[in-house]
Motif scaffolding. Structure first.
Motif, PDB file in Angstrom:
ATOM      1  N   ILE A  99     -17.676   6.335 -24.432  1.00 30.03           N
ATOM      2  CA  ILE A  99     -17.516   7.772 -24.230  1.00 30.03           C
ATOM      3  C   ILE A  99     -16.431   8.255 -25.191  1.00 30.03           C
ATOM      4  CG2 ILE A  99     -16.823   9.584 -22.606  1.00 30.03           C
ATOM      5  CD1 ILE A  99     -17.959   7.927 -20.350  1.00 30.03           C
ATOM      6  N   GLU A 100     -16.778   9.231 -26.026  1.00 28.99           N
ATOM      7  CA  GLU A 100     -15.869   9.740 -27.056  1.00 28.99           C
ATOM      8  C   GLU A 100     -15.317   8.614 -27.926  1.00 28.99           C
ATOM      9  OE1 GLU A 100     -12.973  12.125 -24.885  1.00 28.99           O
ATOM     10  OE2 GLU A 100     -14.063  13.948 -25.438  1.00 28.99           O
ATOM     11  N   GLY A 101     -16.157   7.649 -28.213  1.00 24.82           N
ATOM     12  CA  GLY A 101     -15.779   6.590 -29.137  1.00 24.82           C
ATOM     13  C   GLY A 101     -14.930   5.481 -28.548  1.00 24.82           C
ATOM     14  N   ARG A 102     -14.686   5.486 -27.252  1.00 24.15           N
ATOM     15  CA  ARG A 102     -13.887   4.406 -26.661  1.00 24.15           C
ATOM     16  C   ARG A 102     -14.630   3.833 -25.452  1.00 24.15           C
ATOM     17  NH1 ARG A 102     -11.619   9.307 -25.625  1.00 24.15           N
ATOM     18  NH2 ARG A 102     -11.462   9.900 -23.411  1.00 24.15           N
ATOM     19  N   GLN A 103     -14.250   2.625 -25.111  1.00 24.25           N
ATOM     20  CA  GLN A 103     -14.858   1.940 -23.978  1.00 24.25           C
ATOM     21  C   GLN A 103     -14.260   2.469 -22.669  1.00 24.25           C
ATOM     22  OE1 GLN A 103     -17.174  -1.206 -24.186  1.00 24.25           O
ATOM     23  NE2 GLN A 103     -17.568   0.242 -25.833  1.00 24.25           N
ATOM     24  N   VAL A 104     -15.118   2.893 -21.786  1.00 18.40           N
ATOM     25  CA  VAL A 104     -14.699   3.305 -20.441  1.00 18.40           C
ATOM     26  C   VAL A 104     -15.328   2.334 -19.454  1.00 18.40           C
ATOM     27  CG1 VAL A 104     -14.732   5.111 -18.683  1.00 18.40           C
ATOM     28  CG2 VAL A 104     -14.490   5.728 -21.114  1.00 18.40           C
ATOM     29  N   TRP A 105     -14.470   1.664 -18.694  1.00 17.76           N
ATOM     30  CA  TRP A 105     -14.938   0.651 -17.753  1.00 17.76           C
ATOM     31  C   TRP A 105     -15.195   1.269 -16.384  1.00 17.76           C
ATOM     32  CZ3 TRP A 105     -16.320  -4.282 -18.904  1.00 17.76           C
ATOM     33  CH2 TRP A 105     -16.000  -4.726 -20.181  1.00 17.76           C
ATOM     34  N   LEU A 106     -16.176   0.701 -15.712  1.00 18.90           N
ATOM     35  CA  LEU A 106     -16.626   1.248 -14.435  1.00 18.90           C
ATOM     36  C   LEU A 106     -16.889   0.108 -13.456  1.00 18.90           C
ATOM     37  CD1 LEU A 106     -17.512   4.047 -13.178  1.00 18.90           C
ATOM     38  CD2 LEU A 106     -19.846   3.441 -13.863  1.00 18.90           C
ATOM     39  N   THR A 107     -16.442   0.273 -12.229  1.00 18.15           N
ATOM     40  CA  THR A 107     -16.762  -0.681 -11.170  1.00 18.15           C
ATOM     41  C   THR A 107     -17.298   0.108  -9.981  1.00 18.15           C
ATOM     42  OG1 THR A 107     -15.927  -2.559  -9.883  1.00 18.15           O
ATOM     43  CG2 THR A 107     -14.453  -0.674 -10.128  1.00 18.15           C
ATOM     44  N   ALA A 108     -17.449  -0.560  -8.837  1.00 15.22           N
ATOM     45  CA  ALA A 108     -18.007   0.131  -7.672  1.00 15.22           C
ATOM     46  C   ALA A 108     -17.460  -0.456  -6.385  1.00 15.22           C
ATOM     47  CB  ALA A 108     -19.534   0.037  -7.683  1.00 15.22           C
ATOM     48  N   TRP A 109     -17.506   0.387  -5.355  1.00 11.36           N
ATOM     49  CA  TRP A 109     -17.215  -0.011  -3.983  1.00 11.36           C
ATOM     50  C   TRP A 109     -18.517   0.010  -3.198  1.00 11.36           C
ATOM     51  CZ3 TRP A 109     -12.056  -0.935  -2.495  1.00 11.36           C
ATOM     52  CH2 TRP A 109     -11.076  -0.545  -3.425  1.00 11.36           C
ATOM     53  N   LEU A 110     -18.591  -0.872  -2.218  1.00 10.97           N
ATOM     54  CA  LEU A 110     -19.777  -0.937  -1.367  1.00 10.97           C
ATOM     55  C   LEU A 110     -19.492  -0.285  -0.018  1.00 10.97           C
ATOM     56  CD1 LEU A 110     -22.632  -1.991  -0.615  1.00 10.97           C
ATOM     57  CD2 LEU A 110     -21.497  -4.088   0.206  1.00 10.97           C
ATOM     58  N   TYR A 111     -20.247   0.759   0.290  1.00 14.64           N
ATOM     59  CA  TYR A 111     -20.232   1.365   1.618  1.00 14.64           C
ATOM     60  C   TYR A 111     -21.602   1.100   2.240  1.00 14.64           C
ATOM     61  CZ  TYR A 111     -19.873   4.837   5.365  1.00 14.64           C
ATOM     62  OH  TYR A 111     -19.840   5.454   6.598  1.00 14.64           O
ATOM     63  N   VAL A 112     -21.605   0.640   3.482  1.00 13.94           N
ATOM     64  CA  VAL A 112     -22.865   0.311   4.147  1.00 13.94           C
ATOM     65  C   VAL A 112     -23.143   1.342   5.237  1.00 13.94           C
ATOM     66  CG1 VAL A 112     -24.152  -1.408   5.471  1.00 13.94           C
ATOM     67  CG2 VAL A 112     -22.573  -2.142   3.661  1.00 13.94           C
ATOM     68  N   ILE A 113     -24.264   2.032   5.115  1.00 13.75           N
ATOM     69  CA  ILE A 113     -24.722   2.945   6.164  1.00 13.75           C
ATOM     70  C   ILE A 113     -25.451   2.118   7.209  1.00 13.75           C
ATOM     71  CG2 ILE A 113     -26.331   4.807   6.707  1.00 13.75           C
ATOM     72  CD1 ILE A 113     -25.645   6.070   4.046  1.00 13.75           C
ATOM     73  N   ARG A 114     -24.987   2.182   8.443  1.00 11.59           N
ATOM     74  CA  ARG A 114     -25.545   1.376   9.533  1.00 11.59           C
ATOM     75  C   ARG A 114     -26.252   2.290  10.524  1.00 11.59           C
ATOM     76  NH1 ARG A 114     -23.019  -3.645   9.008  1.00 11.59           N
ATOM     77  NH2 ARG A 114     -21.207  -3.555   7.599  1.00 11.59           N
ATOM     78  N   SER A 115     -27.500   2.010  10.766  1.00 10.21           N
ATOM     79  CA  SER A 115     -28.296   2.795  11.696  1.00 10.21           C
ATOM     80  C   SER A 115     -27.963   2.434  13.129  1.00 10.21           C
ATOM     81  CB  SER A 115     -29.793   2.542  11.439  1.00 10.21           C
ATOM     82  OG  SER A 115     -30.571   2.993  12.514  1.00 10.21           O
ATOM     83  N   GLN A 116     -28.111   3.411  14.032  1.00  9.61           N
ATOM     84  CA  GLN A 116     -27.914   3.134  15.449  1.00  9.61           C
ATOM     85  C   GLN A 116     -29.023   2.232  16.008  1.00  9.61           C
ATOM     86  OE1 GLN A 116     -28.759   6.079  14.241  1.00  9.61           O
ATOM     87  NE2 GLN A 116     -30.755   6.519  15.164  1.00  9.61           N
ATOM     88  N   VAL A 117     -30.094   2.020  15.205  1.00  8.72           N
ATOM     89  CA  VAL A 117     -31.157   1.109  15.645  1.00  8.72           C
ATOM     90  C   VAL A 117     -31.137  -0.194  14.851  1.00  8.72           C
ATOM     91  CG1 VAL A 117     -32.639   2.931  16.528  1.00  8.72           C
ATOM     92  CG2 VAL A 117     -32.835   2.256  14.125  1.00  8.72           C
ATOM     93  N   GLY A 118     -30.081  -0.436  14.074  1.00  3.59           N
ATOM     94  CA  GLY A 118     -29.889  -1.748  13.463  1.00  3.59           C
ATOM     95  C   GLY A 118     -30.098  -1.863  11.978  1.00  3.59           C
ATOM     96  N   GLY A 119     -30.701  -0.864  11.327  1.00  7.34           N
ATOM     97  CA  GLY A 119     -30.942  -0.958   9.899  1.00  7.34           C
ATOM     98  C   GLY A 119     -29.678  -0.729   9.083  1.00  7.34           C
ATOM     99  N   LYS A 120     -29.728  -1.146   7.812  1.00  8.81           N
ATOM    100  CA  LYS A 120     -28.589  -0.980   6.905  1.00  8.81           C
ATOM    101  C   LYS A 120     -29.082  -0.546   5.531  1.00  8.81           C
ATOM    102  CE  LYS A 120     -25.939  -4.860   8.886  1.00  8.81           C
ATOM    103  NZ  LYS A 120     -25.314  -6.178   8.538  1.00  8.81           N
ATOM    104  N   VAL A 121     -28.284   0.287   4.879  1.00  5.49           N
ATOM    105  CA  VAL A 121     -28.565   0.694   3.504  1.00  5.49           C
ATOM    106  C   VAL A 121     -27.248   0.685   2.731  1.00  5.49           C
ATOM    107  CG1 VAL A 121     -29.170   2.657   2.044  1.00  5.49           C
ATOM    108  CG2 VAL A 121     -30.653   2.039   3.925  1.00  5.49           C
ATOM    109  N   PRO A 122     -27.213   0.056   1.544  1.00  7.05           N
ATOM    110  CA  PRO A 122     -25.973   0.038   0.747  1.00  7.05           C
ATOM    111  C   PRO A 122     -25.828   1.299  -0.097  1.00  7.05           C
ATOM    112  CG  PRO A 122     -27.661  -1.249  -0.360  1.00  7.05           C
ATOM    113  CD  PRO A 122     -28.283  -0.749   0.920  1.00  7.05           C
TER     114      PRO A 122
END
Length: 574
Positions: A99-122
């Motif tokens: 970006i604009e000629g330089r390296q921009v580093w990126l990482t991530a956090w994991l949040y898990v959505i948990r259903s009241q019936v047991g399912g999960k989505v990241p």
């Protein structure tokens, strides 16, 4: 072998759902309003239904903003910073973008959505606040919709190409890329480069899209547009694009796919997505006129049933329809429910709202008085001041049939007109005084919204047509048995059955004069809504049941996601 928190989500190929904002919970300010709440409801329904999705959004460490309202009714914004380590898990991957000629580093956090019936989505929360980056670049994932167009374009680089690369680095197998609005459309260009083999520009700098495998990219992408006016779509000058994306950017290709004068990310998404969707039937028709030559489908928006039902309404539904959370269509049997049980559940929700009003603003409202609620983003086309067009008539109306008002909403920090509207609302409420008691509640978020949509007796919505692409607040109200009194625009053109689910304002026809909406609003209130509320408990209960049995059963994200799965995600030929 080390087990990571991601392992359970890497076993199947997933649909990657990209959205600049996703409302995960009130304590996490990664959303500004309707787009983010819809994205959150979409992910929550995916968890309920065990659909293989993964959400991708920015971490927005500084949030949107916390709203303060002064005694004079002025909005003051405060940073709403949050600590992702208290809600999410850090992930062991980093990618770099130029970006604009330089390296921009990126990482991530994991949040898990948990259903009241047991399912999960990241959900991946993308974060550039890393020691490898310059102070300027570390701030790129701080403010939701903050900064100027340069900041915005850099954020969209991180969301689109950055998010796609992180998915690959973390080991996700992606079967479809779903772009919720055009903010992530630059990922399509990364897909194009990959389809060309090495990722480089075509030989001899041929810019025509035909030099790339456009069909392969289109088959992977689904695009949902939410914006009904041309001015609302993100556009960037090519001078800025060249500076931010770098000298190797194929500007000729971008002009072909994204527009000759400016880079329009919606245009890129339209050209590189096989399945394009509007968020209501009327919005899909409008989008086809705005972008002739493109097929725009109409899978309408919805709301997450469990999230938006008040506790008392949940208990009522649980006792009558045990599977309503995952099968909201069973609520069509609401006529079997005792009317007084429904009224009792509604009164409990109303008392909760009035208690919040008293505790937060020191204003006492009466539970036996019809309460009209209006809450949404404060901006001109929403016309929050329409109800106050004639204060004298409001006072006269309230002498015969008492009414009280509860209002909430934030104006974007750069929306001066929206801020002036908030001041005007405070002025009107002050002028009405005891004749029509009312209050403006600051700090509009998911928790407050849930109180409002369940505690109202009538939900008011007054957009200037055709500016409301869909709107979802009235859907949340209907889930709680609250009928709408709304201008016929967006979803309400489908949801309104006059005198059954609520009441419509306007004619929904081309060329109608919107100046008549205020007088029609007053006429409906004076001659129909207020007399019914005070004159016939049985008639009002039938309206409440109509809102549930005709609207809540249809306008929910379970129906939305089942349609996306069948019509957009799983089709072998789009």
């Amino acid at each position: 072998m080390t087990i990571t928190p991601l392992d359970e989500f890497l076993q199947v190929s997933r649909v990657a759902y990209f959205s600049m904002e996703i409302a995960l919970e009130s304590a996490i300010p990664t959303y500004s309003g309707g787009l983010g709440v819809l994205a959150g409801d979409t992910m929550r329904s995916a968890a309920d239904l065990d659909l293989p999705l993964v959400g991708v959004t920015l971490v927005s460490r500084a949030g949107y903003f916390t709203q303060e309202i002064t005694d004079a009714g002025r909005q003051v914004e405060h940073e709403s910073a949050w600590d992702p380590s208290r809600h999410a898990l850090p992930l062991p991957a980093k990618v770099a973008l130029e970006i604009e000629g330089r390296q921009v580093w990126l990482t991530a956090w994991l949040y898990v959505i948990r259903s009241q019936v047991g399912g999960k989505v990241p959900v991946l929360l993308l974060d550039a606040d890393l020691p490898e980056n310059s102070p300027e670049d570390r701030r790129l994932t701080h403010h939701l919709y903050g900064g100027d167009s340069t900041y915005r374009l850099k954020q969209e680089m991180l969301l689109g190409p950055g998010g796609m690369r992180l998915l690959r680095a973390l080991g996700f197998s992606v079967q479809r890329y779903h772009l919720n609005e055009g903010h992530a459309a630059l990922l399509c260009l990364d897909l194009l480069r990959r389809s060309n083999g090495t990722g480089a520009r075509p030989a001899a700098a041929i810019a025509a899209a035909a030099a790339y495998n456009v069909g392969a990219v289109r088959s992977q992408c689904v695009f949902t547009t939410h914006t009904p006016v041309e001015a609302g779509h993100d556009k960037f000058s090519y001078e800025l694009v060249s500076r931010v994306l770098g000298p190797n950017t194929d500007i000729d290709l971008l002009r072909e796919l994204g527009g000759a004068q400016h880079l329009n990310l919606t245009q890129i998404a339209l050209n590189l997505s096989e399945y394009v969707n509007g968020v209501a039937k009327s919005h899909a028709e409008l989008s086809r006129r705005m972008f002739p030559g493109y097929q725009v489908h109409a899978i309408g928006n919805g709301v997450h049933p469990y999230t938006w039902a008040a506790d008392s309404i949940r208990r009522l539904y649980d006792s009558q329809f045990p599977h309503w959370c995952n099968e909201p269509e069973t609520l069509m049997r609401i006529d079997q429910v005792d009317g007084e049980a429904l009224w009792s559940a509604h009164l409990e929700a109303k008392h909760a709202l009035l208690a919040h009003v008293r505790q937060s603003r020191g204003v006492t409202l009466r539970p036996d008085v019809m309460t009209i609620c209006f809450a949404r983003r404060m901006t001109g086309y929403k016309r929050p001041d329409l109800l106050f067009t004639d204060l004298g008539r409001l006072r006269e109306m309230a002498r015969r049939h008492p009414l009280q008002l509860v209002i909430a909403g934030k104006a974007h920090p750069h929306d001066a007109d929206g801020k002036r509207l908030i001041e005007a609302l405070h002025r009107y409420l002050g002028e009405l005084g005891e004749a029509v008691r009312g209050v403006f509640l600051p700090g509009y978020d998911m928790d407050l919204a849930r109180l409002l949509v369940s505690g109202a007796d009538v939900w008011l919505n007054t957009p200037l047509p055709p500016m409301e692409a869909s709107g979802t607040s009235g859907m949340k109200a209907a889930l709680n048995g609250v009928p709408s009194l709304s201008v016929l625009d967006g979803w309400w053109m489908e949801g309104c059955i006059e005198g059954v689910t609520g009441w419509g304002i306007g004619q929904a026809t081309a060329g109608e004069d919107p100046r008549s909406h205020a007088w029609e609003l007053y006429d409906k209130l004076e001659s129909v809504v207020l007399p019914l509320f005070y004159g016939s408990r049985e008639g009002w209960l039938q309206m409440m049941k109509g809102a549930i049995g005709r609207n809540a059963v249809l306008f929910n994200t379970h129906r939305t996601m089942r349609r996306y799965a069948a019509e957009a995600y799983l089709r072998t030929r789009l």
